[in-house]
Design an enzyme around this catalytic site. Sequence first.
Site, PDB file in Angstrom:
ATOM      1  N   ASP A 107      -5.029   7.161   8.881  1.00  0.00           N
ATOM      2  CA  ASP A 107      -6.191   7.984   8.579  1.00  0.00           C
ATOM      3  C   ASP A 107      -7.215   7.209   7.747  1.00  0.00           C
ATOM      4  O   ASP A 107      -8.387   7.149   8.086  1.00  0.00           O
ATOM      5  CB  ASP A 107      -5.765   9.271   7.850  1.00  0.00           C
ATOM      6  CG  ASP A 107      -4.813   9.015   6.671  1.00  0.00           C
ATOM      7  OD1 ASP A 107      -4.503   7.846   6.354  1.00  0.00           O
ATOM      8  OD2 ASP A 107      -4.361   9.999   6.056  1.00  0.00           O
ATOM      9  N   ASP A 110      -7.253   2.833   1.619  1.00  0.00           N
ATOM     10  CA  ASP A 110      -7.875   2.977   0.305  1.00  0.00           C
ATOM     11  C   ASP A 110      -7.585   1.693  -0.481  1.00  0.00           C
ATOM     12  O   ASP A 110      -8.271   0.693  -0.315  1.00  0.00           O
ATOM     13  CB  ASP A 110      -7.286   4.239  -0.332  1.00  0.00           C
ATOM     14  CG  ASP A 110      -7.942   4.650  -1.624  1.00  0.00           C
ATOM     15  OD1 ASP A 110      -9.105   4.280  -1.844  1.00  0.00           O
ATOM     16  OD2 ASP A 110      -7.305   5.343  -2.420  1.00  0.00           O
ATOM     17  N   ARG A 172      -6.121  19.993   5.488  1.00  0.00           N
ATOM     18  CA  ARG A 172      -5.774  19.096   6.604  1.00  0.00           C
ATOM     19  C   ARG A 172      -6.333  19.606   7.929  1.00  0.00           C
ATOM     20  O   ARG A 172      -6.608  18.829   8.827  1.00  0.00           O
ATOM     21  CB  ARG A 172      -4.249  18.952   6.740  1.00  0.00           C
ATOM     22  CG  ARG A 172      -3.594  18.164   5.614  1.00  0.00           C
ATOM     23  CD  ARG A 172      -2.178  17.770   6.022  1.00  0.00           C
ATOM     24  NE  ARG A 172      -1.339  17.390   4.898  1.00  0.00           N
ATOM     25  CZ  ARG A 172      -1.274  16.164   4.368  1.00  0.00           C
ATOM     26  NH1 ARG A 172      -2.021  15.202   4.853  1.00  0.00           N
ATOM     27  NH2 ARG A 172      -0.469  15.913   3.362  1.00  0.00           N
TER      28      ARG A 172
HETATM   29  P1  IMP Z   1      -3.594   3.254  -0.149  1.00  0.00           P
HETATM   30  O1  IMP Z   1      -2.188   2.781  -0.204  1.00  0.00           O
HETATM   31  O2  IMP Z   1      -4.232   3.305  -1.514  1.00  0.00           O
HETATM   32  O3  IMP Z   1      -4.451   2.481   0.837  1.00  0.00           O
HETATM   33  O4  IMP Z   1      -3.549   4.775   0.241  1.00  0.00           O
HETATM   34  C1  IMP Z   1      -3.574   5.204   1.522  1.00  0.00           C
HETATM   35  C2  IMP Z   1      -3.217   6.676   1.642  1.00  0.00           C
HETATM   36  O5  IMP Z   1      -3.702   7.450   0.533  1.00  0.00           O
HETATM   37  C3  IMP Z   1      -3.873   7.256   2.856  1.00  0.00           C
HETATM   38  O6  IMP Z   1      -3.085   7.089   3.999  1.00  0.00           O
HETATM   39  C4  IMP Z   1      -4.067   8.714   2.468  1.00  0.00           C
HETATM   40  O7  IMP Z   1      -2.912   9.451   2.792  1.00  0.00           O
HETATM   41  C5  IMP Z   1      -4.261   8.670   0.973  1.00  0.00           C
HETATM   42  N1  IMP Z   1      -5.706   8.706   0.631  1.00  0.00           N
HETATM   43  C6  IMP Z   1      -6.483   7.685   0.231  1.00  0.00           C
HETATM   44  N2  IMP Z   1      -7.760   8.069   0.033  1.00  0.00           N
HETATM   45  C7  IMP Z   1      -7.787   9.384   0.326  1.00  0.00           C
HETATM   46  C8  IMP Z   1      -8.856  10.368   0.339  1.00  0.00           C
HETATM   47  O8  IMP Z   1     -10.052  10.126   0.040  1.00  0.00           O
HETATM   48  N3  IMP Z   1      -8.493  11.621   0.706  1.00  0.00           N
HETATM   49  C9  IMP Z   1      -7.215  11.963   1.055  1.00  0.00           C
HETATM   50  N4  IMP Z   1      -6.204  11.078   1.077  1.00  0.00           N
HETATM   51  C10 IMP Z   1      -6.491   9.795   0.702  1.00  0.00           C
HETATM   52 MG    MG Z   2      -2.037   8.290   5.183  1.00  0.00          MG
END
Ligand code: IMP
Ligand code: MG
Length: 190
Positions: A107, A110, A172
């Site tokens: 999705d 981040d 969601r």
């Molecule tokens: P990362 O490991 O920091 O890249 O986090 C990734 C996961 O955090 C994504 O797959 C989402 O499930 C969640 N996430 C990151 N940013 C958002 C956001 O703006 N809204 C909702 N979920 C987020």
């Molecule tokens: Mg995710």
Amino acid sequence: MVGMQIADIADEIDHELVSKAQIEAKITEVAWQVSRDYQGKNPLLIAVLKGAINTIAAFSQALSIPAQLDFMSLSSYGSGTTSQGTVTVRQDLSSDVRGRHILIVEDIVDSGHTLAWLVDELKRRGAASVEIFALLEKPSRREVQVDVKYRGYEIPDEFVVGFGLDYDERFRNLDSIAVLKSEVYQGEQA
Ligand code: IMP
Ligand code: MG
């Protein structure tokens, strides 16, 4: 068919960031590329639950080649809006990935911690190749380098919900991607 739209939850949404039509157009475009790149390869699409379910559903339906689907539940977030940095497996795949061409369907990227961990893990398990399709990316938040081959939309550093993405398990089933009003998570420990 009309589902839950921004108008239905307008008191909690600040503004729409990516419309339903834009999401569909991008997924169709990427599916076309992937159908060409993976011709004859029977790729295994892996979605990280739960956020990527809408993306993998729409994406797999838009492919014109055979593909298989599998799911993994990982946790790098608590119930709030900030990363915890560590990744734990809550539910593992049901497939053996050895020798398979894997396309991870995500999705949003981040910090990149979740995907960096997953790519390494799938390679460690013997996948023949591992690539990523991410519908959204927040480039300004990246802490770990991950190679996203199939890219959707770059978005600013704002917390978004909809099309699978949640805030505390809510929103969601919103049919587009939108920025939450800050009051909704005000007081949350960041
Ligand atoms: P990362 O490991 O920091 O890249 O986090 C990734 C996961 O955090 C994504 O797959 C989402 O499930 C969640 N996430 C990151 N940013 C958002 C956001 O703006 N809204 C909702 N979920 C987020
Ligand atoms: Mg995710």
